[in-house]
Structure formats: structure tokens, C-alpha cells
Design an enzyme around this catalytic site. Structure first.
Site, PDB file in Angstrom:
ATOM      1  CG  ASP A  58      -0.214  -0.221   2.821  1.00 18.18           C
ATOM      2  OD1 ASP A  58       0.673  -0.355   2.626  1.00 18.18           O
ATOM      3  OD2 ASP A  58      -1.383  -0.377   3.553  1.00 18.18           O
ATOM      4  CB  SER A  59       4.330   2.070  -0.074  1.00 17.20           C
ATOM      5  OG  SER A  59       5.018   0.244  -0.843  1.00 17.20           O
ATOM      6  CG  ASP A  99       0.916  -4.014   1.819  1.00 17.62           C
ATOM      7  OD1 ASP A  99       0.583  -5.169   2.887  1.00 17.62           O
ATOM      8  OD2 ASP A  99       1.457  -2.827   1.850  1.00 17.62           O
ATOM      9  CE  LYS A 128       3.388  -5.740   4.136  1.00 18.70           C
ATOM     10  NZ  LYS A 128       3.043  -4.669   4.552  1.00 18.70           N
ATOM     11  CD  GLU A 130       0.808  -1.695   8.047  1.00 18.81           C
ATOM     12  OE1 GLU A 130       0.539  -0.748   8.832  1.00 18.81           O
ATOM     13  OE2 GLU A 130       1.386  -0.870   6.852  1.00 18.81           O
ATOM     14  CD  GLU A 197       7.993  -0.508   6.954  1.00 18.96           C
ATOM     15  OE1 GLU A 197       7.015  -0.779   7.050  1.00 18.96           O
ATOM     16  OE2 GLU A 197       8.806   0.551   6.311  1.00 18.96           O
TER      17      GLU A 197
HETATM   18  O1  KIV Z   1       4.044  -1.015   1.300  1.00 23.54           O
HETATM   19  C1  KIV Z   1       4.929  -1.331   1.582  1.00 23.54           C
HETATM   20  O2  KIV Z   1       5.038  -1.397   1.073  1.00 23.54           O
HETATM   21  C2  KIV Z   1       5.062  -2.044   2.710  1.00 23.54           C
HETATM   22  C3  KIV Z   1       6.882  -2.281   2.520  1.00 23.54           C
HETATM   23  C4  KIV Z   1       7.136  -1.143   3.116  1.00 23.54           C
HETATM   24  C5  KIV Z   1       7.542  -3.598   3.412  1.00 23.54           C
HETATM   25  O3  KIV Z   1       4.424  -2.781   3.587  1.00 23.54           O
END
Ligand code: KIV
Length: 290
Positions: A58-59, A99, A128, A130, A197
Site C-alpha cells: 500500500d506504499s 497488502d 499482508k 499490519e 520494518e
Molecule cells: O507497503 C509497502 O510497500 C510495505 C513495505 C514497506 C514492506 O509494506
């Protein structure tokens, strides 16, 4: 060949990754090289370079959409980019993780399952999420229903406002202990993988040795994890502004500073991860707390 065709040089030369083959890499101490990607072309390039796992992070909210955090990114947007990346990986080998974005899984297990289904149906092989403490119940629920889960501890960008900024986590003994306890609970709940992270190297190494059945993937967490991940735009030197010191620009030749082609930069990242030359242990010395 059309100039718009996707590059196909090494496509098909590796077997598609599975959870089993990723675990086998960990068992033989081969480092797992992961990168983010958000579209078909870069996903294909990463795969051809030998990247083992691609993360639709989600970056993308920051590096693609231009937001100042990951919070505005929606599930529909994540599913769209996951579909793009999945197309780029067709015929390739990399494992595809997506994510779960902010507010798509926090309300409970049913919401998390529905959001995971959207990403898996878009082509993800693993989702993924968090956080620790409240997340093991969700992880267990998803894993029992056939959804492989990657957890994410340390700096969790979806909680940036609660954490008071993009700060190093697990630096004092109490927070390192909590982080390790959360990691253990998530591993017991069935998380097959965990992104760690921005934390001291020894805390990340301790999480890996506490939970040998789980693959840890570090970003700013030192060399003791089973693998490494970087944000694509950061490691290609495309991100403007101050970057965290663990980021290395692979699109510049280290000796001469000359620009190198994207496929060369991606292959250099994979080679450096595999050879244990990235990350640099000194640049990751955030203090000891384990
Ligand atoms: O969203 C993302 O790119 C991430 C990475 C920083 C691992 O979670």
C-alpha cells in the site's frame, strides 16, 4: 515485436514460487529477495531479475498516488494494482503478496476475509496485514480458510499517526519485548511470513530465532532476517526527499555513480540480497534492545 510488448527474456526459466519453495529457501539459508511493484511492466522486470516475491504494497499510496501516507489507499485500488501485477507475473516465478489496506480488516474477521478474497481473486497468493496484539485472531481466521498471511510488525505505516511519525520501533527493552511477544502470537496463529520494518538488527534477529517456522523479511531491520524487501521507487532512486538510511540506490553504480539500466539495477539488488551484501550491517545499527 511491438515496442509496447513486455520484456520476456527470462520469463519461464524459473519454477513458480510456492510457500513450500520459499520455506525451502529459508531452510537452506538462501536469502529471499522481495520487492514492491504496482504495475505489470515492473512486476515482469522484477521477476526476470530473479526477485522471489513481489509485494503490491500500500506504499503505492505514496509512490504512485502521491499521498503523504498509505492511509487513503482503498481496497479497490489495491485490487486494481494486484490485477496489473498478476498479469505481469504470468508465466513468471515470483510469489505475489498484496497488502490489505487501512480500514479493510480492522473491523473483524468477516471484513478481513472479504477484503482478502478481493485481493486473492485479483491474483494475490498471500495477503499482508499490519500490527500485533489484536491481529492474531484475524490471522488464524484467514489461515484456517486457506489464505496465506504475511504479518507486519515494527514500523507499521498504517499506524503512522498513532506512532508519532515514521520512527524506529523496538528500541528500548520494553518495546522490544512487546514486539517479540506480538511476533510469537502471530507465528502461533499461522502467519507464514512477517515483514519487520525499521527496528534494531538484534530485535529482528531475535524474532527470527524465536519463530523458526516463520519467514521474516526485513526492511531497515538488519541482515538477520530470512529475506529483504525494499520499495521499488526507493531502490531505483526515483523517490525525492529524505530517504531512510537503510535504502540503497541500486540504479547508480556504487563505484562510479553512473546510472545503470533498470533491469541491471533489479538484478544487482537480487544479487546483493542473495550474497548477504545488502543490507549493510553498519547502516542498520539502530541500537540494541533485544
Ligand atoms: O507497503 C509497502 O510497500 C510495505 C513495505 C514497506 C514492506 O509494506
Amino acid at each position: 515485436m511491438s515496442v509496447h510488448a513486455l520484456p520476456t527474456a527470462n520469463a519461464g526459466s524459473r519454477k513458480p514460487m510456492t510457500l513450500h519453495s520459499l520455506r525451502a529457501m529459508q531452510a537452506r539459508s538462501e536469502k529471499i529477495a522481495m520487492l514492491t511493484a504496482y504495475d505489470a511492466t515492473y512486476a515482469r522486470l522484477a521477476d526476470e531479475a530473479g526477485v522471489d516475491a513481489v509485494l503490491v504494497g500500500d506504499s503505492l499510496g505514496m509512490v504512485v498516488q502521491g499521498h503523504t501516507s498509505t492511509l487513503p489507499t482503498t481496497l479497490d485500488e489495491m485490487a486494481y494494482h494486484t490485477r496489473c501485477v498478476a498479469r505481469g507475473l504470468q508465466g513468471g516465478a515470483a510469489w505475489l503478496i498484496a497488502d490489505l489496506p487501512f480500514a479493510s480488516y480492522q473491523q473483524g474477521t468477516a471484513q478481513a476475509m472479504a477484503a482478502s478474497a478481493a485481493l486473492m481473486q485479483a491474483g494475490a497468493q498471500m495477503v499482508k496485514l499490519e500490527g500485533g496484539g489484536w491481529t492474531p485472531e484475524t490471522v488464524r481466521f484467514l489461515v484456517e480458510r486457506g489464505v496465506p498471511v504475511c504479518a507486519h510488525l515494527g514500523l507499521t505505516p498504517q499506524s503512522v499517526h498513532a506512532l508519532g511519525g515514521y520512527r524506529i520501533q523496538g528500541r528500548d527493552a520494553a518495546s522490544a519485548t512487546t514486539l517479540r511477544a506480538h511476533a510469537r502470537e502471530l507465528a502461533e496463529a499461522g502467519a507464514a511470513m512477517m515483514v519487520l520494518e525499521l527496528m534494531p538488527s538484534d530485535v529482528a534477529s531475535a524474532v527470527q530465532s524465536d519463530n523458526p517456522q516463520m519467514m521474516t523479511i526485513g526492511i531497515g531491520a538488519g541482515p538477520g532476517t530470512a529475506g529483504q524487501v525494499l520499495v521499488l521507487h526507493d531502490m531505483l532512486g526515483l523517490t525525492r526527499g529524505k530517504l531512510p538510511r537503510f535504502v540503497r540506490n541500486f540504479a547508480r553504480d556504487e563505484q562510479t555513480g553512473a546510472a545503470v539500466a533498470t533491469d541491471v539495477a533489479l538484478a544487482a539488488y537480487v544479487a546483493a540480497v542473495k550474497a548477504g551484501q545488502f543490507p549493510d550491517p553498519v547502516a542498520h545499527a539502530y541500537g540494541s534492545a533485544a
